[in-house]
Design an enzyme around this catalytic site. Structure first.
Site, PDB file in Angstrom:
ATOM      1  N   ARG A 110      16.799 -71.240   7.655  1.00  0.00           N
ATOM      2  CA  ARG A 110      17.994 -70.617   7.057  1.00  0.00           C
ATOM      3  C   ARG A 110      19.108 -71.655   7.146  1.00  0.00           C
ATOM      4  NH1 ARG A 110      20.637 -64.712   7.912  1.00  0.00           N
ATOM      5  NH2 ARG A 110      18.954 -64.318   6.438  1.00  0.00           N
TER       6      ARG A 110
ATOM      7  N   HIS B 245      17.632 -66.068  -1.680  1.00  0.00           N
ATOM      8  CA  HIS B 245      17.122 -65.354  -0.495  1.00  0.00           C
ATOM      9  C   HIS B 245      15.773 -64.717  -0.892  1.00  0.00           C
ATOM     10  CE1 HIS B 245      17.066 -63.573   3.309  1.00  0.00           C
ATOM     11  NE2 HIS B 245      18.106 -62.769   3.282  1.00  0.00           N
TER      12      HIS B 245
ATOM     13  N   GLN C 225      14.071 -61.824   1.256  1.00  0.00           N
ATOM     14  CA  GLN C 225      14.751 -60.533   1.123  1.00  0.00           C
ATOM     15  C   GLN C 225      14.326 -59.845  -0.168  1.00  0.00           C
ATOM     16  OE1 GLN C 225      17.199 -58.910   3.248  1.00  0.00           O
ATOM     17  NE2 GLN C 225      16.536 -57.278   1.874  1.00  0.00           N
TER      18      GLN C 225
ATOM     19  N   ASP D  86      25.902 -56.444  -2.521  1.00  0.00           N
ATOM     20  CA  ASP D  86      25.932 -57.332  -1.352  1.00  0.00           C
ATOM     21  C   ASP D  86      27.398 -57.650  -1.062  1.00  0.00           C
ATOM     22  OD1 ASP D  86      25.128 -59.044   0.701  1.00  0.00           O
ATOM     23  OD2 ASP D  86      24.607 -60.702  -0.635  1.00  0.00           O
TER      24      ASP D  86
ATOM     25  N   CYS E 192      20.900 -55.553   1.222  1.00  0.00           N
ATOM     26  CA  CYS E 192      20.133 -56.428   2.128  1.00  0.00           C
ATOM     27  C   CYS E 192      20.638 -56.342   3.559  1.00  0.00           C
ATOM     28  CB  CYS E 192      20.169 -57.863   1.622  1.00  0.00           C
ATOM     29  SG  CYS E 192      21.830 -58.584   1.589  1.00  0.00           S
TER      30      CYS E 192
ATOM     31  N   ARG F  45      11.128 -56.166   5.295  1.00  0.00           N
ATOM     32  CA  ARG F  45      11.221 -57.607   5.570  1.00  0.00           C
ATOM     33  C   ARG F  45      10.026 -58.030   6.424  1.00  0.00           C
ATOM     34  NH1 ARG F  45      16.054 -60.284   5.428  1.00  0.00           N
ATOM     35  NH2 ARG F  45      14.683 -62.083   5.685  1.00  0.00           N
TER      36      ARG F  45
HETATM   37  N1  NVA Z   1      24.888 -62.961   0.616  1.00  0.00           N
HETATM   38  C1  NVA Z   1      24.755 -62.765   2.034  1.00  0.00           C
HETATM   39  C2  NVA Z   1      23.387 -62.274   2.379  1.00  0.00           C
HETATM   40  C3  NVA Z   1      23.163 -62.012   3.847  1.00  0.00           C
HETATM   41  C4  NVA Z   1      21.780 -61.566   4.153  1.00  0.00           C
HETATM   42  C5  NVA Z   1      25.072 -64.058   2.768  1.00  0.00           C
HETATM   43  O1  NVA Z   1      24.583 -65.107   2.339  1.00  0.00           O
HETATM   44  O2  NVA Z   1      25.803 -64.016   3.752  1.00  0.00           O
HETATM   45  N1   CP Z   2      19.331 -59.400   5.159  1.00  0.00           N
HETATM   46  C1   CP Z   2      19.283 -60.416   6.031  1.00  0.00           C
HETATM   47  O1   CP Z   2      18.809 -61.521   5.720  1.00  0.00           O
HETATM   48  O2   CP Z   2      19.726 -60.097   7.266  1.00  0.00           O
HETATM   49  P1   CP Z   2      20.042 -61.114   8.449  1.00  0.00           P
HETATM   50  O3   CP Z   2      21.181 -61.963   8.004  1.00  0.00           O
HETATM   51  O4   CP Z   2      20.375 -60.234   9.616  1.00  0.00           O
HETATM   52  O5   CP Z   2      18.820 -61.962   8.707  1.00  0.00           O
END
Ligand code: NVA
Ligand code: CP
Length: 306
Positions: free
Chosen positions: A103, A130, A133, A222, A263, A291
């Site tokens: 990540r 993502h 997800q 989101d 998500c 997930r």
């Molecule tokens: N768009 C959000 C998704 C988190 C799972 C982010 O990147 O923070």
């Molecule tokens: N939805 C998601 O990716 O959650 P986290 O940021 O908690 O991993």
């Protein structure tokens, strides 16, 4: 040649459906007490340069349930945080581990990691996409609606990593996709070009949420400011507040039985009201649970030895 999961653009619709079918089977087996050790003795390295709850816990638990082991490497505690090149990290981890989940910020980092690694690389979120997800999201919609093809998905909010993956995943699975985001916050140009690349794709980009939500079978949203955009929060609030919100009014234009997906983490009172969130909490937490199953399927398909 090793296989990776870097972005849904790299997968065919058939490959996405194979992951979903495998995930359904693994979920069924887990619910019926059937255990597997497909990844016995294997280790997944998990690199996190951003925060996580779901991704970390579901990958670590999933790896354990498949007979393997996962280890957590935070960007700041490992040498990555001190500038060790990703090319070197890739070659080192390839000597110890059997897969890498990452990540991070730039999609290029994940692509370079995969180029230099001899083991499968899985994208656990970048600024661009993502994919894990959205595999869980598609699995959840299919679980509740018994199909994907022919359904209408809409997304309300910032044209971010989630939007990019939802557009690609939805269209590849035969869904109609409608997105509503403010001007200046559109999805990635590469994704918009993909959405226009096939005359069979049904895709619309709107500015008004109600235009996108009309006759939708599932509504996604989101956060307005993603991880890494904390400095833009106030400016974004001015653009999004009161307009890009999934509320009862918006749900009135959707199809009967329309699902809501998020998500998570969710900001109640911003992109979704507390009422809509709670009304659809079962679907949203099924999505979070999935997930685990979707990622077990990805790890099984990419990492198992033939
Ligand atoms: N768009 C959000 C998704 C988190 C799972 C982010 O990147 O923070
Ligand atoms: N939805 C998601 O990716 O959650 P986290 O940021 O908690 O991993």
């Amino acid at each position: 040649m090793k296989k990776d999961l870097l972005k849904l653009l790299d997968l065919s619709g058939e490959e996405i459906l194979e992951i979903l079918d495998t995930a359904d089977q693994l979920k069924y087996n887990q619910k019926h007490g059937i255990q597997h050790d497909y990844l016995k003795g294997m280790t997944l390295a998990m690199i996190f340069e951003k925060n996580s709850t779901r991704t970390r816990v579901s990958f670590e638990t999933g790896m354990y349930q498949l007979g393997g082991h996962a280890l957590f490497l935070s960007g700041k505690d490992s040498q990555i945080g001190r500038g060790e090149p990703i090319e070197d990290t890739a070659r080192v981890l390839s000597r110890y581990c059997d897969g890498i989940m990452i990540r991070t910020f730039a999609q290029e980092t994940v692509e370079k990691l995969a180029e230099y690694a001899d083991i499968p690389v899985i994208n656990g979120l970048t600024d661009f996409c993502h994919p894990c997800q959205v595999l869980a999201d598609l699995m959840t919609v299919r679980e509740h609606k018994a199909k994907l093809s022919g359904l209408k998905m809409c997304y309300i909010g910032d044209g971010n990593n989630m939007t990019n993956s939802l557009i690609v995943g939805g269209l590849k699975c035969g869904m109609e996709v409608a997105v509503a985001c403010p001007e200046g916050y559109d999805p990635d140009p590469e994704v918009l070009a993909f959405a226009k690349s096939d005359p069979n794709f049904k895709f619309t980009l709107c500015r008004k949420p109600a235009d996108a939500a009309v006759n939708a079978d599932v509504v996604f949203t989101d956060v307005w400011a993603s991880m890494g955009q904390e400095g833009e929060k106030a400016e974004r609030e001015k653009v999004f507040a009161g307009i890009y919100c999934v509320d009862e009014e918006l749900m009135k234009v959707t199809n009967p039985g329309c699902m809501v997906q998020h998500c998570l983490p969710a900001h109640r009172g911003e992109e979704i009201t507390a009422d809509v969130f709670e009304e659809h909490a079962v679907e949203i937490f099924d999505e979070a649970e999935n997930r685990l199953h979707a990622q077990k399927a990805v790890m099984y398909l990419l990492m198992k030895k033939d």
